[in-house]
Design a protein around this motif. Structure first.
Motif, PDB file in Angstrom:
ATOM      1  N   VAL A 183      18.422  54.457  77.297  1.00  0.00           N
ATOM      2  CA  VAL A 183      18.305  53.749  78.479  1.00  0.00           C
ATOM      3  C   VAL A 183      16.874  53.486  79.034  1.00  0.00           C
ATOM      4  O   VAL A 183      16.518  52.542  79.272  1.00  0.00           O
ATOM      5  CB  VAL A 183      19.213  54.240  79.636  1.00  0.00           C
ATOM      6  CG1 VAL A 183      18.989  53.488  80.984  1.00  0.00           C
ATOM      7  CG2 VAL A 183      20.598  54.138  79.268  1.00  0.00           C
ATOM      8  N   ALA A 184      16.170  54.718  78.879  1.00  0.00           N
ATOM      9  CA  ALA A 184      14.815  54.453  79.115  1.00  0.00           C
ATOM     10  C   ALA A 184      13.920  53.710  78.326  1.00  0.00           C
ATOM     11  O   ALA A 184      13.156  52.945  78.916  1.00  0.00           O
ATOM     12  CB  ALA A 184      14.007  55.933  79.119  1.00  0.00           C
TER      13      ALA A 184
ATOM     14  N   ALA B 112      23.477  48.851  81.453  1.00  0.00           N
ATOM     15  CA  ALA B 112      22.585  49.345  80.751  1.00  0.00           C
ATOM     16  C   ALA B 112      23.061  50.416  79.740  1.00  0.00           C
ATOM     17  O   ALA B 112      22.574  50.548  78.638  1.00  0.00           O
ATOM     18  CB  ALA B 112      21.242  49.831  81.572  1.00  0.00           C
ATOM     19  N   GLU B 113      23.837  51.499  80.186  1.00  0.00           N
ATOM     20  CA  GLU B 113      24.441  52.507  79.334  1.00  0.00           C
ATOM     21  C   GLU B 113      25.202  51.803  78.381  1.00  0.00           C
ATOM     22  O   GLU B 113      25.128  52.365  77.039  1.00  0.00           O
ATOM     23  CB  GLU B 113      24.974  53.410  80.283  1.00  0.00           C
ATOM     24  CG  GLU B 113      24.212  54.387  81.099  1.00  0.00           C
ATOM     25  CD  GLU B 113      25.152  55.642  81.702  1.00  0.00           C
ATOM     26  OE1 GLU B 113      26.325  55.827  81.354  1.00  0.00           O
ATOM     27  OE2 GLU B 113      24.154  56.272  82.397  1.00  0.00           O
ATOM     28  N   ARG B 114      25.900  50.960  78.690  1.00  0.00           N
ATOM     29  CA  ARG B 114      26.813  50.179  77.764  1.00  0.00           C
ATOM     30  C   ARG B 114      26.024  49.553  76.583  1.00  0.00           C
ATOM     31  O   ARG B 114      26.372  49.712  75.506  1.00  0.00           O
ATOM     32  CB  ARG B 114      27.817  49.212  78.324  1.00  0.00           C
ATOM     33  CG  ARG B 114      28.882  48.873  77.418  1.00  0.00           C
ATOM     34  CD  ARG B 114      29.677  49.938  76.875  1.00  0.00           C
ATOM     35  NE  ARG B 114      30.636  49.317  75.744  1.00  0.00           N
ATOM     36  CZ  ARG B 114      31.050  49.890  74.784  1.00  0.00           C
ATOM     37  NH1 ARG B 114      30.602  51.437  74.587  1.00  0.00           N
ATOM     38  NH2 ARG B 114      31.943  49.437  73.927  1.00  0.00           N
ATOM     39  N   VAL B 115      25.024  48.705  77.027  1.00  0.00           N
ATOM     40  CA  VAL B 115      24.049  48.120  75.871  1.00  0.00           C
ATOM     41  C   VAL B 115      23.563  49.255  74.957  1.00  0.00           C
ATOM     42  O   VAL B 115      23.488  49.094  73.842  1.00  0.00           O
ATOM     43  CB  VAL B 115      23.136  47.508  76.553  1.00  0.00           C
ATOM     44  CG1 VAL B 115      21.897  47.073  75.341  1.00  0.00           C
ATOM     45  CG2 VAL B 115      23.579  46.118  77.283  1.00  0.00           C
ATOM     46  N   ALA B 116      23.021  50.421  75.561  1.00  0.00           N
ATOM     47  CA  ALA B 116      22.629  51.477  74.901  1.00  0.00           C
ATOM     48  C   ALA B 116      23.677  52.095  73.962  1.00  0.00           C
ATOM     49  O   ALA B 116      23.281  52.297  72.816  1.00  0.00           O
ATOM     50  CB  ALA B 116      21.891  52.558  75.600  1.00  0.00           C
ATOM     51  N   GLU B 117      24.374  52.119  74.384  1.00  0.00           N
ATOM     52  CA  GLU B 117      25.807  52.869  73.535  1.00  0.00           C
ATOM     53  C   GLU B 117      26.119  52.086  72.243  1.00  0.00           C
ATOM     54  O   GLU B 117      26.241  52.397  71.095  1.00  0.00           O
ATOM     55  CB  GLU B 117      27.025  52.993  74.484  1.00  0.00           C
ATOM     56  CG  GLU B 117      26.900  54.287  75.315  1.00  0.00           C
ATOM     57  CD  GLU B 117      28.242  54.356  76.177  1.00  0.00           C
ATOM     58  OE1 GLU B 117      29.016  53.338  76.364  1.00  0.00           O
ATOM     59  OE2 GLU B 117      28.260  55.336  77.122  1.00  0.00           O
TER      60      GLU B 117
ATOM     61  N   LEU C 232      17.568  48.647  70.296  1.00  0.00           N
ATOM     62  CA  LEU C 232      17.192  48.721  71.593  1.00  0.00           C
ATOM     63  C   LEU C 232      15.856  47.884  72.177  1.00  0.00           C
ATOM     64  O   LEU C 232      15.815  47.395  73.140  1.00  0.00           O
ATOM     65  CB  LEU C 232      16.774  50.190  72.064  1.00  0.00           C
ATOM     66  CG  LEU C 232      18.069  51.116  72.241  1.00  0.00           C
ATOM     67  CD1 LEU C 232      17.777  52.559  72.038  1.00  0.00           C
ATOM     68  CD2 LEU C 232      18.959  50.671  73.396  1.00  0.00           C
ATOM     69  N   LEU C 233      14.976  47.691  71.335  1.00  0.00           N
ATOM     70  CA  LEU C 233      13.845  47.081  71.546  1.00  0.00           C
ATOM     71  C   LEU C 233      14.266  45.458  71.452  1.00  0.00           C
ATOM     72  O   LEU C 233      13.855  44.600  72.246  1.00  0.00           O
ATOM     73  CB  LEU C 233      12.795  47.317  70.389  1.00  0.00           C
ATOM     74  CG  LEU C 233      11.388  46.605  70.327  1.00  0.00           C
ATOM     75  CD1 LEU C 233      10.710  46.701  71.439  1.00  0.00           C
ATOM     76  CD2 LEU C 233      10.563  47.096  68.980  1.00  0.00           C
TER      77      LEU C 233
END
Length: 768
Positions: free
Chosen positions: A257-258, A276-281, A290-291
């Motif tokens: 997330v960071a 945001a957490e869901r995207v990261a997952e 992530l980039l």
């Protein structure tokens, strides 16, 4: 200019041929001697370097302004070091995020090199998109000035169709060391010999990025005290004698997330933290993914993060969504995939058929021939991870999605169906055999049962997924066989959601096959899962009544129906009816001549009798069950469960020492067989007994030990409520409040009179 030339990559001579400029002109510009080239020269370079858009505009602007690449704000370093430190080292476009631990490791490599008497080699390896190059570039910028002769970075183009040969790599490194083209030998061996000689005379941080294999790297190594060579590769490079190895893994959720915030904007992530957490997952912690996700958000300020998360939810679109300009997750995977041998490529594709996230050598052998060899090739290529459990491998979620794509593109659909069926039937058959080893009616040697338990636990995702597929395909015989086999195993293993699913599938399969007896049996098992593990006694009662209404014409099945019904009636607050059903179950088990059932029914009947106040009779029937079980040489786990029930009744009668002795015996038996859920149940009961006799410190130790392992539905509530009382008694008000809040939250999940009473007490305590 040097960066863009090396990125293609081209030598100065090749760029001169492409642009029509002289080598001297190109050399003078790269060394800063020519700072104001003519516009025509700049235009030729833009075309020759294939610059477009913003890059072309920036290049032209810099040339026109006569700026140099030297950064005036940097600390002063020797000129030779400054020149080498900037040689071909890519710029840091975004600050390295979430790699603090890895940074420290690399710092340690550099520290070791400073005091080493020979060249230090460190291999940084990991899956495609894990961020190996970013870590190495970060190290180059941070640590280059620590080395007397600076940092040199070279992309070995290991993932290209034609990786950079060792002699051409040496040629470029010699240029980095300051040699003119005319000083470099044409012969490949002479070139390498000169390179080795010059490396031995220097102390550098040499970053060899994107290596394909050991053979490409070995010729570029030479004895050089104080020098550190960082090799990055998707290959694990096990054949290199590396002093250090660092596997760059995926980022955990918080660091993912960071990184997303660093690219897309921290304010956007802060505004939609759950999305945001869901995207990261869904990016699986992969820095490249992530980039790309962050870049898509940054370039689309109108989008919400939730919108991107919804796009990524669709597995069939996920890899297409993870694309931004020339950055593509799919392309990164394809490079590694196309370098695999036929056997490893076939196994990789067929991993798409595996329901779970990891795979064993045994399971892989069902998918493809020479599986062990193929697994090792996939692991060496970082397309599979190595599990902490020996003999098992892990597959990243995005790689699994890619495997699905490749399977659809490269496999014959008929072959896919055949392999899928073979895998599904193998998983169901092995799981069924393993479950049967826990059948107390036909005990097998202990070591076989323990091995079966390990297999069922390790392959849970896989055999559960196979069961779901079998249900969808209407394979009723296999589904029912597995559900029947899991009866005794489920007693001490697995969670409520698992067994609700398994036994629901068993009910449907039995009904489809027209077996009244099997339907009643599976309804009984389902009712048990609902009341004992899921905390749903009213739903369990509905299921129990369906079982009771079936005319199975089987005394044993009827006995089990009343046995489970007795426990359910107690949970819903009907103790007298529970006692009646318990007595009926004992009679029917005795009539059927089934001693195991009779002993368990006597044990349960004791609990029901104790509930209605008939403690003496409760002890009598429970001791009878225990005695009969011991005389018959019955199973240790069943004996342990009966001992716990008897111990509870003895404690209620004031026989504390006798109760504790039985609990000690039960724990010893459970521990002997590695039954952690049983040990937790013992400690839960021991904690309550100790608490009731005032041994508060011992009680707290027991209850805390039981809290995280207990699996029965409402036992966690009782443990937390008791721990709150203990904290209150010892003046730990904050701990008491925390436990009450946690317990009250758990109460919402269960609907029983006992839990409702506990919830009322907890709520009252929290308001005072």
């Amino acid at each position: 200019m040097r960066f863009y030339r090396s990125r293609i990559p081209l030598t100065q001579e090749e760029l001169a041929e492409r642009t029509g400029l002289s080598m001297r002109a190109i050399s003078d510009m790269e060394r800063g001697r020519t700072q104001t080239p003519q516009l025509r020269t700049v235009q030729l370079l833009v075309r020759g370097l294939r610059l477009q858009g913003e890059e072309a505009a920036e290049f032209t602007s810099l040339a026109r302004a006569g700026r140099t690449r030297a950064a005036e704000a940097k600390p002063e370093v020797p000129a030779a070091v400054a020149a080498m430190s900037s040689y071909t080292l890519p710029p840091v476009l975004i600050e390295l995020t979430g790699r603090e631990a890895e940074r420290k490791e690399v710092d340690g490599f550099a520290k070791d090199a400073a005091s080493a008497s020979r060249l230090q080699l460190a291999v940084i390896h990991g899956a495609p998109g894990a961020g190996k190059t970013a870590l190495a570039v970060d190290a180059g910028h941070r640590l280059g000035s620590r080395f007397a002769d600076g940092c040199v970075f070279l992309d070995l183009r290991g993932m290209d169709s034609a990786p950079l040969p060792a002699d051409r790599a040496a040629h470029r490194l010699l240029r980095a060391f300051g040699l003119e083209e005319r000083q470099i030998p044409a012969d490949a061996d002479d070139k390498l010999a000169l390179y080795h000689s010059m490396l031995r005379d220097r102390t550098v941080l040499l970053v060899l990025d994107n290596a394909v294999n050991e053979a490409q790297v070995r010729p570029l190594l030479a004895s050089s005290p104080g020098t550190l060579v960082l090799v990055t590769s998707r290959n694990t490079m096990t054949g290199l004698d590396a002093r250090h190895r660092l596997c760059v893994d995926m980022l955990p959720l918080d660091r993912s997330v960071a990184l997303l915030g660093a690219v897309a904007g921290e304010h956007r992530v802060a505004a939609e933290p759950s999305s945001a957490e869901r995207v990261a997952e869904l990016c699986g912690g992969m820095p490249l993914a992530l980039l790309i996700a962050g870049n898509r958000l940054a370039s689309r300020p109108q989008w919400t993060i939730r919108h991107l998360a919804e796009q990524l939810e669709d597995e069939r679109r996920r890899l297409s969504v993870l694309r931004a300009g020339d950055l593509q997750v799919r392309a990164a995977f394809e490079i590694s995939y196309h370098q695999l041998g036929p056997g490893a490529a076939a196994l990789f594709r067929r991993l798409a058929l595996v329901p779970g996230s990891d795979i064993s050598t045994e399971l892989a052998a069902v998918l493809a021939e020479r599986a062990e060899e193929a697994l090792e090739e996939l692991a060496d290529a970082s397309l599979l991870g190595i599990s902490e459990t020996p003999g098992r491998y892990t597959c990243h979620d995005l790689l699994r999605v890619f495997a699905v794509e490749r399977m659809e593109l490269d496999e014959d659909p008929a072959v896919v169906r055949e392999v899928g069926t073979r895998l599904r039937h193998w998983l169901l058959a092995v799981a069924t055999r393993a479950g049967r080893l826990f059948d107390h009616d036909n005990p097998e040697p202990v070591q076989d049962r323990e091995s079966a338990g390990r297999w069922l636990a390790l392959e849970l995702e896989n055999w559960r997924g196979a069961l779901r597929s079998a249900v969808a395909l209407g394979e009723h015989e296999q589904v029912l066989a597995l559900a029947k086999a899991m009866h005794w195993y489920s007693d001490m293993h697995g969670v409520g959601e698992l067994w609700r699913e398994v036994f629901s599938a068993g009910v449907e399969a039995a009904q489809a096959l027209g077996s009244a007896r099997d339907t009643a049996e599976q309804l009984n098992y389902l009712s048990w899962a609902l009341y004992a593990l899921c905390g749903q006694p009213h739903d369990a009662l509905v299921v129990h009544e369906k079982a009771a209404a079936i005319m199975a014409n089987d005394t044993l099945t009827e006995a089990w129906t009343w046995y489970y019904g007795s426990a359910i009636r107690r949970r819903v607050g009907e103790p007298e009816k529970a006692v009646w059903l318990g007595r009926r179950a004992v009679e029917l088990f005795e009539q059927a001549g089934y001693l195991i059932g009779e002993n368990l029914a006597l044990s349960l009947l004791g609990l029901m009798l104790s509930t209605v106040g008939s403690v003496d009779e409760a002890i009598e029937v429970q001791e009878r069950g225990v005695s009969q079980h011991r005389e018959a040489g019955g199973d240790d786990e069943l004996l342990s469960m009966m001992l716990i029930r008897l111990a509870t009744t003895l404690a209620a009668a004031g026989q504390v020492l006798a109760s504790l002795e039985l609990l000690d015996e039960a724990e010893s038996l459970f521990s002997k067989h590695g039954t952690t859920a049983g040990v937790a149940r013992v400690r839960h009961n021991r904690g309550i007994v100790l608490m009731d006799v005032g041994r508060l410190h011992e009680a707290k130790v027991e209850l805390l030990s039981a809290l995280d392992e207990t699996r029965l539905s409402d036992h966690r509530i009782e443990i937390m409520a008791r721990l709150a009382e203990l904290a209150n008694a010892t003046g730990e008000a904050a701990d008491a409040r925390e436990m009450r809040v946690r317990a009250l939250a758990e109460c919402d999940r269960y609907d029983t009179p006992a839990v409702r009473g506990t919830a009322a007490g907890l709520a009252a305590a929290l308001t005072h």
